[in-house]
Scaffold this motif. Structure first.
Motif, mmCIF file in Angstrom:
data_model
loop_
_atom_site.group_PDB
_atom_site.id
_atom_site.type_symbol
_atom_site.label_atom_id
_atom_site.label_comp_id
_atom_site.label_asym_id
_atom_site.label_seq_id
_atom_site.Cartn_x
_atom_site.Cartn_y
_atom_site.Cartn_z
ATOM 1 N N ASP A 161 45.981 50.245 45.994
ATOM 2 C CA ASP A 161 47.737 50.099 46.504
ATOM 3 C C ASP A 161 47.532 50.372 48.142
ATOM 4 O O ASP A 161 47.322 51.554 48.516
ATOM 5 C CB ASP A 161 48.594 50.966 45.769
ATOM 6 N N MET B 258 46.762 54.582 46.651
ATOM 7 C CA MET B 258 46.147 55.007 45.433
ATOM 8 C C MET B 258 45.253 53.709 44.709
ATOM 9 O O MET B 258 45.478 52.758 45.061
ATOM 10 C CB MET B 258 47.572 55.253 44.405
ATOM 11 N N ARG C 129 43.448 52.470 41.416
ATOM 12 C CA ARG C 129 43.529 52.665 39.626
ATOM 13 C C ARG C 129 42.630 51.531 39.193
ATOM 14 O O ARG C 129 42.206 50.731 39.716
ATOM 15 C CB ARG C 129 45.030 52.175 39.303
ATOM 16 N N HIS D 195 44.065 53.705 35.093
ATOM 17 C CA HIS D 195 43.805 55.078 35.439
ATOM 18 C C HIS D 195 43.739 55.386 36.956
ATOM 19 O O HIS D 195 42.608 54.641 37.561
ATOM 20 C CB HIS D 195 42.652 55.924 34.437
ATOM 21 N N GLU D 196 44.210 56.366 37.211
ATOM 22 C CA GLU D 196 44.174 56.821 38.830
ATOM 23 C C GLU D 196 42.875 57.262 39.136
ATOM 24 O O GLU D 196 42.327 58.005 38.038
ATOM 25 C CB GLU D 196 45.359 57.660 39.008
ATOM 26 N N GLN E 240 41.208 59.371 41.940
ATOM 27 C CA GLN E 240 41.289 60.036 43.294
ATOM 28 C C GLN E 240 39.972 59.907 44.431
ATOM 29 O O GLN E 240 38.906 60.021 43.974
ATOM 30 C CB GLN E 240 41.236 61.732 42.856
ATOM 31 N N TYR F 20 38.000 55.630 50.104
ATOM 32 C CA TYR F 20 38.932 54.666 50.050
ATOM 33 C C TYR F 20 38.437 53.345 50.931
ATOM 34 O O TYR F 20 38.504 52.236 50.655
ATOM 35 C CB TYR F 20 40.176 55.176 50.375
#
Length: 244
Positions: free
Chosen positions: A159, A164, A166, A170-171, A173, A179
């Motif tokens: 996202d 975020m 997934r 499931h997220e 971190q 990222y």
């Protein structure tokens, strides 16, 4: 004569709207903290200015009209809360987020009486970025933080509005660097990305092929992503990395 002038009935393509990046003024007298905050905010697509004093902050704000000010409460030449009041007087729409080591309830209530949020030190950098984003979405909805469609690759979803990640629902971190690395791999899915290209685009490092930072962060990503599904990141030895 242009094509549209020669054919009056022909449709004219409309220019795509230009996305305006939110501007954040960071007022922090400790250079190392200011640098970390600026790097993280720029990573998350904010335009950032930094100042170490009340005087510098007022001068910068007059020139650039920031959307949000992140203010240390204790500054060498004044109080960050007083600075916030002055900024709000000059620019009623500016969002104010206070950053301080003081965590007494009276301090928090006093700052929130005219500010938008209050973060105590020590802080987690991702929390600061998230809170600034939340404040701007609340105070300037649809203006400075437009929604971006998610990036997808198989069971993986990134996202680009909330940052975020997934996998299989499931997220996951991730740190800002993790990222950025994963996003670059997803945007280049279907090919092997050379290590040198990753160094250049993720870390802004040129001519450092001997660096092991890419291998280290690929390892971090694999450990986190593979908990939610089969191995995702592939290695072409001596060349680079890709996605399965």
């Amino acid at each position: 004569m242009s094509h549209s002038e020669g054919h009056p009935g022909a449709p004219v393509a409309e220019a795509a709207p230009v996305e305006r990046r939110a501007t954040v003024l960071v007022v922090e007298d400790e250079p190392s903290i200011a640098d970390v905050l600026a790097i993280a905010l720029r990573f998350h697509h904010f335009d950032v200015m930094t100042a170490g004093t009340v005087r510098e902050a007022l001068a910068l704000a007059e020139r650039t009209r920031p959307d949000c000010a992140l203010l240390d409460v204790m500054l060498p030449d004044g109080d960050g809360r007083a600075l916030g009041r002055e900024l709000r007087t000059r620019m009623p729409g500016v969002a104010l987020v206070f950053l301080t080591a003081r965590d007494a309830p009276a301090e928090i209530v006093g700052a929130l009486g005219f500010g938008d949020d209050y973060i105590t030190k020590p802080f987690h950098i991702d929390e600061v970025v998230a809170r600034i984003g939340a404040v701007l979405r609340r105070t300037r909805p649809g203006d400075v933080l437009p929604q971006r469609p998610p990036l997808r690759h198989g069971d993986l979803e990134l996202d680009e509005t909330t940052y975020m990640v997934r996998r299989n629902g499931h997220e996951v971190q991730l740190t800002p660097t993790e990222y950025a690395l994963l996003r670059f791999l997803v945007r280049n899915a279907g090919r092997v990305v050379p290590k040198e290209q990753l160094l250049r685009h993720v870390w802004n490092i040129e001519h450092a092929a001997e660096s092991t930072v890419v291998e280290t962060y690929i390892s971090y990503l694999r450990r986190k992503l593979d908990q939610a599904g089969p191995p995702l990141i592939t290695t072409r030895r001596g060349v680079g990395y890709g996605l399965a």
